[in-house]
Design an enzyme around this catalytic site. Structure first.
Site, mmCIF file in Angstrom:
data_model
loop_
_atom_site.group_PDB
_atom_site.id
_atom_site.type_symbol
_atom_site.label_atom_id
_atom_site.label_comp_id
_atom_site.label_asym_id
_atom_site.label_seq_id
_atom_site.Cartn_x
_atom_site.Cartn_y
_atom_site.Cartn_z
ATOM 1 N N ASP A 208 0.880 -1.120 -0.005
ATOM 2 C CA ASP A 208 -0.112 -0.002 -0.065
ATOM 3 C C ASP A 208 0.763 1.210 -0.247
ATOM 4 O O ASP A 208 1.958 1.426 0.562
ATOM 5 C CB ASP A 208 -0.700 -0.078 1.168
ATOM 6 N N GLU B 185 1.622 0.389 -4.904
ATOM 7 C CA GLU B 185 1.038 1.845 -5.364
ATOM 8 C C GLU B 185 2.513 2.757 -5.562
ATOM 9 O O GLU B 185 2.699 3.378 -4.555
ATOM 10 C CB GLU B 185 -0.061 2.248 -4.461
#
Ligand code: CA
Length: 710
Positions: A405, A434
């Site tokens: 993340d 990400e």
């Protein structure tokens, strides 16, 4: 703020903040005393007037020792504890205290248990062990590198524990940052006899994936997969629900059988590490995706059948992964290393204040995560904990890969190190995240983001351009904008670059030097679902056209170069009632809607065929940018994309007709339709093809056909 606060910020440097309330901030005659009775005179190097306080910078004649407490005295008689602050971010601190042993945490033996805690800035630590409702306290021994140790005799298999840590003038109670499990809601850390966990059936070794682009990733949340009562599982919303077979609704599989039916290679689980905002003892009262980490090592308890039994969550998670492996599905764990939920109360900050967070040059706490803190991934002991997490998820629970993340908060070197570690455990481990450019206090060149993809071989990044070009903008502001497949056929050329996984150069838009770096997703857990977005950007269109668009989006994800990624429900046009951020929106919005699966069964059947074709056709899984450059060719004709793929023995032609007109093409070669608008293959040879509006057709030509038919 207290009247006076004193901080050790560097070797030989103390910073004192004196409130204007206290003698207008004007004081002096500073000296330090230590708990052994020694006294050190401090020199004032300078001071700085601030609005509410005066800051004094003091130099101290000798280096202070760690592990004993100091107090600062000043001329009007105030005595305050010296707090150990930014000195923990110096290189010399790392040299003194970086611990390389592998015994942090509680290590169980039938006759005794060893407790080992890294807390170099503490002056004393007391271990508090609870066993059968009886508590015992044991002072721990400080050893090299600021590691505190205690050995407790007896069988502590079912014991829980906490630490009472005396640091910076206060005693705090903390869980163990290296605990493998805990009681409900992380209240107490647990001693774990790993043999109890390893008793669960061995995790079957799955066949090695020969290249990351062979993966078909499907993202889902443990709870959402089975929380719908129509699922028909016994353990709805729990780890164990994904060990149950033979469940169905309206003649369609649900739960584990449903996952098996899709033909995916990887299930990416939204966080299964312990998170904060669901009360594990009353999970039905709350809902959260889990991006609010408490511990990266402890499995989340609300998915277990007995959150207060530390063994339950561990056993059940392991059993779940093992069962998925048995179905040929590998498991990717979503880890939230970028921040922790409770900035002040997390065990990391409680045990070694200031160490694990990132600060800017001016000592502002970096907040690129927008969650109040960014983890300082570059610190040696942070990396050590990350490595422990990666190896534990893989070795104890069978993880086959990781999704990070907000990976852009982490640094390039750390991500590379973690990937090397993961590959040393499983050679085909996946790692992606990400790779956004987050406003964290890291130099641009160190951020683990797309712009630095060249420094991170093998690491995947969610390709937001792929998403926005094909589907249209994703943000709330952009929801009315269309992409190539939702009505803007003028974007056909951009779509060609996207289909090449952004791995082709001029005149294509180039982002990645390897297709394994492009994670191609048209929908993830964030933002509006594709279906809901089309409520805005295609709102004049009838439902059946929107359904065709959904199918084209899925087909293009599967036939594009790179790694395809589907979010659970996209294959049956899932809706979240136009909620664009459903992280705490409850079960009804987030869970799998099996009635909707029935309603849009055609799209589900179509998705399975897309996945099957991708997995059987190597041309959609080209291994390198060079291969993509050589073997793909794109042309745009009146809004239609012709995507040609060719190798020595066969060729494919993907025709993507996102227009409102039916198209007709004649060719000099003989083709077979390998994939028609419903995803079916035809056996007859053809020279021409009609492509209906809003459909994708794949033609295939075997090169020997030419010889046989000429
Ligand atoms: Ca929790």
């Amino acid at each position: 703020m207290a009247d006076i606060e004193a901080y050790l910020d560097d070797f030989g440097k103390v910073v004192v903040s004196v409130s204007r309330r206290y003698y207008s901030g004007k004081t002096g005659n500073f000296y330090l005393s230590d708990s052994n009775g020694e006294v050190y005179t401090c020199l004032v190097r300078g001071h700085e007037d601030r609005q509410d306080s005066v800051m004094y910078e003091l130099s101290i004649p000798a280096d202070l020792s760690f592990g004993i407490s100091y107090e600062l005295h000043e001329k009007y008689g105030k005595i305050v504890p010296l707090q150990i602050r930014y000195i923990v971010h110096t290189k010399y601190f790392d040299e003194l205290f970086t611990y390389t042993g592998n015994d942090l945490g509680a290590t169980y033996h039938p006759g005794y248990t060893d407790f080992v805690l890294w807390a170099p800035t503490a002056v004393s630590v007391v271990l508090c062990v609870s066993l059968r409702k009886k508590k015992t306290y044991q002072e721990m021994r400080r050893t090299d590198c600021g590691v505190y140790r205690a050995r407790i005799a007896g069988d502590l298999k079912y014991a829980t524990y906490t630490y009472l840590i005396n640091r910076n003038g206060v005693i705090v109670k903390s869980a163990d940052p290296y605990a493998l499990s805990s009681t409900a809601n992380g209240k107490e850390s647990a001693v774990i006899d790993l043999d109890e966990i390893r008793k669960i059936r061995d995790l079957p070794a799955s066949k090695v994936l020969s290249d990351p682009v062979d993966a078909v990733i499907y993202e889902a949340n443990v709870r959402d997969l089975t929380s719908n009562p129509l699922t028909g599982t016994m353990y709805n919303g729990k780890y164990l629900s994904l060990t149950e077979s033979d469940t169905a609704y309206a003649d369609l599989p649900t739960g584990l059988d449903y996952l098996s039916s899709l033909g995916i290679t990887h299930l990416q689980l939204m966080p299964v590490g312990d998170y904060a905002t669901v009360d594990e003892l009353n999970p039905e009262r709350g809902y959260n995706w889990g991006y609010d980490p408490v511990s990266w090592l402890v499995p989340e308890g609300s998915y277990s059948t007995d959150p207060d039994d530390p063994y339950s969550r561990m056993r059940e998670l392991r059993k779940m992964v093992s069962t998925l492996h048995g179905r040929g599905i590998r498991v990717v764990f979503d880890v939230v290393f970028n921040h922790v939920y409770d900035t002040e109360g997390n065990p990391l900050e409680l045990t070694v204040p200031y160490y694990y967070y990132r600060y800017s040059d001016n000592w502002y706490r970096s907040n690129g995560s927008y969650c109040g803190n960014d983890i300082e991934s570059r610190k040696p002991m942070t990396k050590k904990l990350f490595r422990k997490v990666i190896s534990t998820w893989m070795e104890l629970y069978g993880a086959d890969g990781f999704r990070f993340d907000l990976m852009g908060i982490l640094d390039v070197d750390t991500v590379n190190e973690l990937y090397a570690l993961a590959k040393s455990i499983k050679p085909d481990a996946l790692m992606y995240g990400e790779g956004w450019n987050m406003p964290t206090a890291l130099p641009h060149e160190d951020k683990a983001m797309i712009e630095n993809m060249g420094k991170m071989p093998g690491i995947g990044h969610f390709n937001d351009v792929f998403r926005d070009v094909l589907k249209g903008q994703t943000s709330d502001d952009g929801k009315y904008f269309t992409g190539y497949l939702t009505g803007n056929t003028a974007m056909a050329f951009d779509a060609c670059s996207a289909l090449a996984g952004h791995c082709r150069h001029n005149p294509y838009f180039w982002r990645f030097d390897d297709p394994e770096k492009s994670i191609n997703a048209i929908e993830t857990h964030d933002n509006l679902t594709v279906w809901d977005k089309m409520h805005f950007c295609c709102k004049e269109e009838p439902r059946d056209i929107r359904q065709l668009r959904q199918k084209m989006l899925i087909a293009c994800t599967m036939f594009a170069q790179g790694i395809p990624f589907l979010h659970a429900g996209v294959e049956f046009c899932a809706s979240k009632e136009e909620e664009s951020n459903s992280y705490c929106a409850g079960d009804a919005i987030n869970r799998m809607d099996w009635e909707r699966l029935k309603l849009n069964q055609k799209v589900y059947e179509y998705t399975k065929k897309c996945i099957a074709l991708r997995r059987s056709e190597p041309l959609f899984r080209l291994r390198s940018a060079q291969d993509i450059e050589m073997k793909t060719r794109f042309s745009v004709n009146d809004g239609v994309i012709i995507y040609d793929l060719e190798t020595m023995d066969h060729a494919c032609k993907v025709i993507i007709n996102a227009t409102y007109e039916q198209k007709y093409y004649e060719y000099g070669d003989l083709f077979k339709i390998q994939f028609d608008e419903e995803g079916n293959a035809h056996s007859e040879f053809i020279y021409d093809v009609t492509v209906k509006p809003h459909t994708v057709v794949v033609l295939k030509k075997e090169k020997w056909d030419e010889k046989n038919h000429s």
